[in-house]
Each structure stands twice: as C-alpha cells, then as structure tokens.
Design a protein around this motif. Sequence first.
Motif, mmCIF file in Angstrom:
data_model
loop_
_atom_site.group_PDB
_atom_site.id
_atom_site.type_symbol
_atom_site.label_atom_id
_atom_site.label_comp_id
_atom_site.label_asym_id
_atom_site.label_seq_id
_atom_site.Cartn_x
_atom_site.Cartn_y
_atom_site.Cartn_z
ATOM 1 N N ARG A 1 23.265 13.901 -6.048
ATOM 2 C CA ARG A 1 23.529 15.317 -5.827
ATOM 3 C C ARG A 1 23.158 15.814 -4.434
ATOM 4 N NH1 ARG A 1 23.866 18.063 -10.722
ATOM 5 N NH2 ARG A 1 24.503 19.864 -9.468
ATOM 6 N N HIS A 2 22.231 15.174 -3.749
ATOM 7 C CA HIS A 2 21.775 15.667 -2.456
ATOM 8 C C HIS A 2 22.641 15.139 -1.320
ATOM 9 C CE1 HIS A 2 17.502 17.394 -3.107
ATOM 10 N NE2 HIS A 2 18.226 17.553 -4.201
ATOM 11 N N SER A 3 22.735 15.928 -0.266
ATOM 12 C CA SER A 3 23.560 15.549 0.879
ATOM 13 C C SER A 3 22.833 14.657 1.865
ATOM 14 C CB SER A 3 24.046 16.809 1.603
ATOM 15 O OG SER A 3 22.930 17.575 2.071
ATOM 16 N N ARG A 4 21.511 14.545 1.759
ATOM 17 C CA ARG A 4 20.756 13.666 2.645
ATOM 18 C C ARG A 4 19.547 13.121 1.886
ATOM 19 N NH1 ARG A 4 17.302 17.572 6.838
ATOM 20 N NH2 ARG A 4 16.403 18.939 5.257
ATOM 21 N N ASN A 5 18.993 12.029 2.393
ATOM 22 C CA ASN A 5 17.826 11.407 1.776
ATOM 23 C C ASN A 5 16.575 11.854 2.508
ATOM 24 O OD1 ASN A 5 16.047 9.814 0.368
ATOM 25 N ND2 ASN A 5 16.701 7.878 1.275
ATOM 26 N N GLU A 6 15.778 12.685 1.849
ATOM 27 C CA GLU A 6 14.540 13.176 2.436
ATOM 28 C C GLU A 6 13.326 12.394 1.942
ATOM 29 O OE1 GLU A 6 15.939 17.816 2.874
ATOM 30 O OE2 GLU A 6 15.419 17.009 0.913
ATOM 31 N N ASP A 7 13.535 11.453 1.017
ATOM 32 C CA ASP A 7 12.473 10.545 0.600
ATOM 33 C C ASP A 7 12.238 9.500 1.689
ATOM 34 O OD1 ASP A 7 12.118 11.769 -1.825
ATOM 35 O OD2 ASP A 7 12.541 9.986 -3.031
ATOM 36 N N ALA A 8 11.057 8.897 1.660
ATOM 37 C CA ALA A 8 10.746 7.801 2.574
ATOM 38 C C ALA A 8 9.674 6.926 1.946
ATOM 39 C CB ALA A 8 10.271 8.330 3.924
ATOM 40 N N MET A 9 9.620 5.684 2.400
ATOM 41 C CA MET A 9 8.571 4.778 1.940
ATOM 42 C C MET A 9 8.210 3.832 3.078
ATOM 43 S SD MET A 9 10.604 1.976 -0.373
ATOM 44 C CE MET A 9 11.910 0.986 0.389
ATOM 45 N N ALA A 10 7.033 3.254 2.997
ATOM 46 C CA ALA A 10 6.592 2.216 3.920
ATOM 47 C C ALA A 10 5.626 1.336 3.143
ATOM 48 C CB ALA A 10 5.925 2.819 5.145
ATOM 49 N N ILE A 11 5.906 0.049 3.056
ATOM 50 C CA ILE A 11 5.088 -0.845 2.239
ATOM 51 C C ILE A 11 4.705 -2.089 3.035
ATOM 52 C CG2 ILE A 11 6.052 0.000 0.073
ATOM 53 C CD1 ILE A 11 7.866 -2.323 -0.065
ATOM 54 N N ALA A 12 3.619 -2.708 2.615
ATOM 55 C CA ALA A 12 3.143 -3.929 3.248
ATOM 56 C C ALA A 12 2.421 -4.753 2.196
ATOM 57 C CB ALA A 12 2.207 -3.617 4.420
ATOM 58 N N ALA A 13 2.342 -6.069 2.414
ATOM 59 C CA ALA A 13 1.675 -6.930 1.442
ATOM 60 C C ALA A 13 1.339 -8.273 2.078
ATOM 61 C CB ALA A 13 2.562 -7.155 0.217
ATOM 62 N N ASP A 14 0.258 -8.883 1.609
ATOM 63 C CA ASP A 14 -0.050 -10.258 1.968
ATOM 64 C C ASP A 14 0.821 -11.188 1.139
ATOM 65 O OD1 ASP A 14 -1.911 -9.264 3.687
ATOM 66 O OD2 ASP A 14 -3.675 -9.871 2.504
ATOM 67 N N ALA A 15 0.952 -12.415 1.586
ATOM 68 C CA ALA A 15 1.854 -13.355 0.922
ATOM 69 C C ALA A 15 1.367 -13.751 -0.469
ATOM 70 C CB ALA A 15 2.030 -14.599 1.790
ATOM 71 N N GLU A 16 0.063 -13.887 -0.650
ATOM 72 C CA GLU A 16 -0.459 -14.343 -1.941
ATOM 73 C C GLU A 16 -0.289 -13.269 -2.998
ATOM 74 O OE1 GLU A 16 -4.645 -15.809 -4.035
ATOM 75 O OE2 GLU A 16 -4.536 -15.491 -1.860
ATOM 76 N N PRO A 17 0.388 -13.573 -4.096
ATOM 77 C CA PRO A 17 0.616 -12.573 -5.144
ATOM 78 C C PRO A 17 -0.694 -11.987 -5.678
ATOM 79 C CG PRO A 17 2.023 -14.474 -5.498
ATOM 80 C CD PRO A 17 1.068 -14.847 -4.398
ATOM 81 N N GLY A 18 -0.734 -10.666 -5.775
ATOM 82 C CA GLY A 18 -1.889 -9.993 -6.337
ATOM 83 C C GLY A 18 -3.046 -9.801 -5.384
ATOM 84 N N SER A 19 -2.900 -10.222 -4.124
ATOM 85 C CA SER A 19 -4.030 -10.170 -3.198
ATOM 86 C C SER A 19 -4.183 -8.804 -2.542
ATOM 87 C CB SER A 19 -3.876 -11.248 -2.129
ATOM 88 O OG SER A 19 -2.633 -11.104 -1.433
ATOM 89 N N ARG A 20 -3.175 -8.382 -1.791
ATOM 90 C CA ARG A 20 -3.271 -7.118 -1.062
ATOM 91 C C ARG A 20 -1.891 -6.487 -0.932
ATOM 92 N NH1 ARG A 20 -4.074 -5.795 5.276
ATOM 93 N NH2 ARG A 20 -5.326 -3.907 5.116
ATOM 94 N N ALA A 21 -1.783 -5.232 -1.362
ATOM 95 C CA ALA A 21 -0.527 -4.493 -1.248
ATOM 96 C C ALA A 21 -0.820 -3.064 -0.852
ATOM 97 C CB ALA A 21 0.236 -4.526 -2.577
ATOM 98 N N LEU A 22 0.044 -2.513 0.005
ATOM 99 C CA LEU A 22 -0.073 -1.139 0.483
ATOM 100 C C LEU A 22 1.264 -0.450 0.259
ATOM 101 C CD1 LEU A 22 -1.636 -2.074 3.954
ATOM 102 C CD2 LEU A 22 -2.885 -1.568 1.848
ATOM 103 N N LEU A 23 1.281 0.574 -0.588
ATOM 104 C CA LEU A 23 2.526 1.259 -0.936
ATOM 105 C C LEU A 23 2.384 2.739 -0.599
ATOM 106 C CD1 LEU A 23 3.118 -0.260 -4.505
ATOM 107 C CD2 LEU A 23 3.796 -1.208 -2.300
ATOM 108 N N VAL A 24 3.279 3.253 0.243
ATOM 109 C CA VAL A 24 3.251 4.661 0.646
ATOM 110 C C VAL A 24 4.617 5.273 0.382
ATOM 111 C CG1 VAL A 24 2.816 6.308 2.501
ATOM 112 C CG2 VAL A 24 1.608 4.105 2.481
ATOM 113 N N VAL A 25 4.629 6.450 -0.250
ATOM 114 C CA VAL A 25 5.869 7.193 -0.501
ATOM 115 C C VAL A 25 5.658 8.640 -0.081
ATOM 116 C CG1 VAL A 25 7.404 8.122 -2.289
ATOM 117 C CG2 VAL A 25 6.714 5.721 -2.357
ATOM 118 N N CYS A 26 6.631 9.179 0.659
ATOM 119 C CA CYS A 26 6.621 10.588 1.049
ATOM 120 C C CYS A 26 7.966 11.202 0.669
ATOM 121 C CB CYS A 26 6.385 10.743 2.551
ATOM 122 S SG CYS A 26 4.754 10.210 3.115
ATOM 123 N N ASP A 27 7.925 12.401 0.136
ATOM 124 C CA ASP A 27 9.122 13.111 -0.309
ATOM 125 C C ASP A 27 9.241 14.390 0.508
ATOM 126 O OD1 ASP A 27 11.075 14.551 -1.610
ATOM 127 O OD2 ASP A 27 10.206 14.406 -3.607
ATOM 128 N N GLY A 28 10.278 14.474 1.335
ATOM 129 C CA GLY A 28 10.468 15.631 2.183
ATOM 130 C C GLY A 28 10.822 16.874 1.394
#
Length: 357
Positions: free
Chosen positions: A113-140
């Motif tokens: 329904r929206h004419s533009r995407n105002e959501d955003a995300m930026a994520i990072a993680a170490d290779a080993e599963p379950g070790s370190r993950a960083l999840l960021v979400v911003c909604d304009g």
Amino acid sequence: MDVAMTSTTDTVCPSCGGAVSQADLFCEACGAELKPGTAPTSPALDTDTEPTVEIGAVPGPEAAPAGPCRSCGGTVGADGYCETCGTKAAKPRDHFEEQPAPWVAGVCDRGIRHSRNEDAMAIAADAEPGSRALLVVCDGVSSSLDSDVASLAAARAAREVLEAGRAQGLGTDSSRASATAARLKAAADAASDAVLDNTSPDSPNPASCTFVAAVLEDGLLVAGSVGDSRAYWFPDAGEPVALTVDDSWAAELIATGVSREEAESGPHAHAITRWLGKDAPDHTPRTTTQQVSGPGWLLVCSDGLWNYCSEAAPLADLVRQTAADKGGEPLATASALVDWANAQGGQDNITVALARI
C-alpha cells in the motif's frame, strides 16, 4: 508509523478513509500523498528520490533497476520504466536483503500500500552459529520528510557502534548485561545523531523513526527499543517472550486494562509516544535481558509484520511453521514472512530480521 502529536487535528485520507492528521504528508494506511505539491523541491527533501545512503551492493540511485519488469516480465529501460507495459520499476530501496552469516538474515520490503519504503535494517553476525548476532530495525515515521533516508542511516550507525566491540563487564552475567545495555544506549545515540544529520534545519516535519536492536553474545540476549518496532525470543522448548514494550498509545491503553485487540485496532493504534528525531522527547532505549540456553529463533521486526500477528505465542507459531516449510533457512524464512504480511494486506512497510540459535 505515526508520531503521537496532541497539537494536530484528526481527519481522514481522501483515498481510503483512514485516520490521518493535518501534519501528515502521507496516509499510513494506503501511502497516498495527502498534500501534493507542498513538499520542497530540493533534492535533499524530495521524498521520491533514492536515499543518499546506498544499500550494500545494491546499485546506487544513478543505476537503472536490474532484472525484468515485475508486472509483465518485459525489459526495463534506462529511464526506469518497462518498455512493454510502462510500469515503473521498483527502486533498490523498495526491497533489500542482508545475510551476514548463514544463521542470520533479514528482509526489508515496501509492502503493497505504501509508495516508498521507510523501514530499514542493518544486521551483523559472526560465522559460528549462535555466537554473536546484531540486529537493528528502524521504521521511518510516514508524516516526516526524508524518513526513508534517516531510518537507513540510523540503522547503520547503530550497527557500527554495536560492531565496535564486545561488552565484557566485570566477567559476571549481570555486569556483562549492564555493559551490553550501555552499548545499546550508545547505539541509539548514534542512530539519533544520524537522523539529525539527515534532517533539514528548516524542515516543517523533521525526519524521525523508531529504533529496536537486539544483541546476542555467547548466550546473553539484550534488546532495547524506542517506539513500536519489536524484538521477540521464540525458544524451541518454552514460552515465547516479547523482549520489548512499545512506546505507543496502544501500549498505554493495554496497560490500563483495554484488550490488546481493541487497543491495536483503534484509530491511533500506531501512534508512537517516543521516537528518534529532532523533536523527540527522549530516545533512551528501554532494555531487557534474556539468557539463551537452548535453540530457538530471535526475531526483530517492524509493525508491518506484527500488526497482523501481535502476541508472542501466535507469532512464534507462525515463525516456527514458516521456518519448517523453508527447511530452517533464515533468509528464506524471513522472505516468506514478508510475503505472508503482504498477503494479509501489506498496509505498511515490512522488515523481518531473524537469527537461528
């Protein structure tokens, strides 16, 4: 996403009849422009241009959209329109994906329904599963100018702070949790600064967005939020947990005893009481800590997803079933959850970031 403003007068969208305020430039429900021709023509404030922050390896705004036309399969010309049916091609900002490691992935989508995407995300993680993950979400916030640019800049600024180092504390779980919470606050500060950097000094509707971040490090999960983007922990065995509490009118109504269904379906269901931006009352994230001792799913998302399935238990069932259908692969699962939200109506931008522990 709406900011809760007590000084505006409510009215309705001429396109869909949804509730809007006099300060809104776009309808939250259908994305229709409410005041055509009133937006400044400066490129820095043109809400239909590409963001100045480039999205990973996605072509920049000067490049023609890649791939065939999504409407008819025809060739997209250099002007960004299909040479067969004339449909305008999707912009890179409308839909993008990130997968820093096989066990962590995210999808950010404009919705229907929206004419533009105002959501955003930026994520990072170490290779080993379950070790370190960083999840960021911003909604304009849809009523503000350049919120699509600001939200992406905010998410990436926060991720950069969180990536800078691990929080050790004094070696105990409590001190490590406190140190991680302090890093989340610093990340929110950086995100706020990024929003301000992408706000015109004389803007009548300064850019603003929500903020949610989750940090998983060696069994310790810390989440913090401002606004109504959310983080959840869904263990394979055990009760699903909502890690964040919304800063919204709906949340305040729920706290007074109003049912969640009634509060989250009312005219001000998505009006937030805290946000990042020039006119924000406070952007300090409220944080919570969770020990992770077994397998499960970490979900960070915008209201474009949870609006259709708000409570932790049914949302956990949806994530688990979707993951089972996709062989437990995080990127495919996130993409399928976005598709599911669009199938429910796609009335908002949708962001889904997942980590499989």
